[in-house]
Design a protein around this motif. Sequence first.
Motif, mmCIF file in Angstrom:
data_model
loop_
_atom_site.group_PDB
_atom_site.id
_atom_site.type_symbol
_atom_site.label_atom_id
_atom_site.label_comp_id
_atom_site.label_asym_id
_atom_site.label_seq_id
_atom_site.Cartn_x
_atom_site.Cartn_y
_atom_site.Cartn_z
ATOM 1 N N LEU A 23 1.482 6.614 -6.830
ATOM 2 C CA LEU A 23 0.060 7.283 -7.271
ATOM 3 C C LEU A 23 0.490 8.927 -7.202
ATOM 4 O O LEU A 23 0.070 9.634 -8.137
ATOM 5 N N LYS A 24 1.334 9.288 -6.158
ATOM 6 C CA LYS A 24 1.700 10.784 -6.093
ATOM 7 C C LYS A 24 2.746 10.949 -7.291
ATOM 8 O O LYS A 24 2.677 12.062 -7.825
ATOM 9 N N CYS A 42 0.900 -1.354 0.014
ATOM 10 C CA CYS A 42 0.333 -0.055 -0.053
ATOM 11 C C CYS A 42 0.755 1.258 0.017
ATOM 12 O O CYS A 42 0.508 2.160 -0.686
ATOM 13 N N LEU A 43 2.069 1.318 0.602
ATOM 14 C CA LEU A 43 2.958 2.517 0.533
ATOM 15 C C LEU A 43 3.447 2.816 -0.593
ATOM 16 O O LEU A 43 3.575 3.813 -1.278
ATOM 17 N N VAL A 44 3.942 1.583 -1.371
ATOM 18 C CA VAL A 44 4.443 1.665 -2.713
ATOM 19 C C VAL A 44 3.514 2.097 -3.545
ATOM 20 O O VAL A 44 3.848 2.996 -4.396
ATOM 21 N N VAL A 45 2.310 1.610 -3.655
ATOM 22 C CA VAL A 45 1.109 2.213 -4.329
ATOM 23 C C VAL A 45 0.864 3.960 -4.188
ATOM 24 O O VAL A 45 0.830 4.455 -5.151
ATOM 25 N N GLU A 46 0.832 3.989 -2.735
ATOM 26 C CA GLU A 46 0.718 5.468 -2.420
ATOM 27 C C GLU A 46 1.840 6.202 -3.062
ATOM 28 O O GLU A 46 1.423 7.278 -3.608
ATOM 29 N N GLU A 79 -1.156 16.139 -1.177
ATOM 30 C CA GLU A 79 -1.584 15.322 0.071
ATOM 31 C C GLU A 79 -3.018 15.941 0.101
ATOM 32 O O GLU A 79 -3.433 17.003 -0.247
ATOM 33 N N LEU A 80 -3.969 14.828 0.862
ATOM 34 C CA LEU A 80 -5.215 15.266 1.115
ATOM 35 C C LEU A 80 -5.242 16.173 2.447
ATOM 36 O O LEU A 80 -4.219 16.074 3.228
ATOM 37 N N HIS A 81 -6.455 16.850 2.520
ATOM 38 C CA HIS A 81 -6.336 17.538 3.453
ATOM 39 C C HIS A 81 -6.462 16.804 5.008
ATOM 40 O O HIS A 81 -7.167 15.749 4.812
#
Length: 348
Positions: free
Chosen positions: A287-288, A280-284, A295-297
């Motif tokens: 995607l960035k 999930c961290l690699v995907v995150e 970054e989301l609020h």
Amino acid sequence: MEEQEEGIIKALIKVWLKVLISLIYTYFIVSKFPKGKLRIFSLLPIFSLFTFLPNSLSTPTTAGLTGFFFTWLANFKLLLFCFNLGPLSNDNLPKNSFLNFILIASFPIKIKQNENYPFTQNQKLPLNLWSKCLIYSIIVICGFLSNYNKNVHPNILMGIYCCVVYLNLEVIMGICNKIVGSILRMELSPPFDEPYLSTSLQDFWGRRWNLMVSDVLRHTVYFPIRAFWEIRIGKRWAQLVATMVAFVVSGLMHELLFFYITRVSPTWEVTCFFLLHGVCLVVEIGLKRVLGLGELHWALAGPLTVGFVMGTGVWLFLPQLVRNQVDVRSLEEVKAVSRFVKGILAKN
């Protein structure tokens, strides 16, 4: 009962004596050898000893902390020391004194430096160590008095256990920081940076959660793996591979710690927990980079991040502990310590 408690204390004293003798050997003999293969070969008995030390302890807390302090952190620090790297190297060890060497090798601490962790500046509700000690004590006392593991809804209980895992580590490592910092008379890096305020998995694992472990994994696993793969697949892909390998190593070390605590064969749930978070961290990160997502609020990102960590923890991290009644045994351990302290006070 008193004989059992005295036996636990004697076993713990023996463990620390073995550690002290091992570190004396390392400091006065192994440090004179040239870095590299000769140091590794000379420290093989120490690596083996530190790996088996927790087996001589019978309670979850003593076995778990011994595994965490020595089997994991001390062994990894000594591995770096073999190449004259890390906190035990001549370049990083303050004043190169024996006492500093012993304390830094034995405890989950890191001397604060200017280039240290990129702590976030937008903390909203930071709690100091003593307030966390108070919260942790209240949770433990409530469990002691009400036996809430039988009277509370399982989902709420798991949420409480998530808090207990965090506070247990924060309090123990924070107290170590205070004590060792006062002895060394140096400012030490905080063990955590308010992980309940995380706004992404990258923020949680890289900048907020258990920073001592993150630092050790960064230097023993992430940097070497990234350097190895950079010339083969490029910098960006090498970073992702190194990230996944670091999470795999963390998962395997947690499996070993869980074995020390439960004394049952691994179920690999904990490894799956870290594999899932690594993916999930690699995907995150991907995607960035690919989509250029910002970054989301924090009001949205915070609950999502903390909820994901707690949800996956309830699913994969905690079940093995609950199945083997580590919570019950830990409360019994608290009762035993209370009885022992009361006995000493009564005699005086």
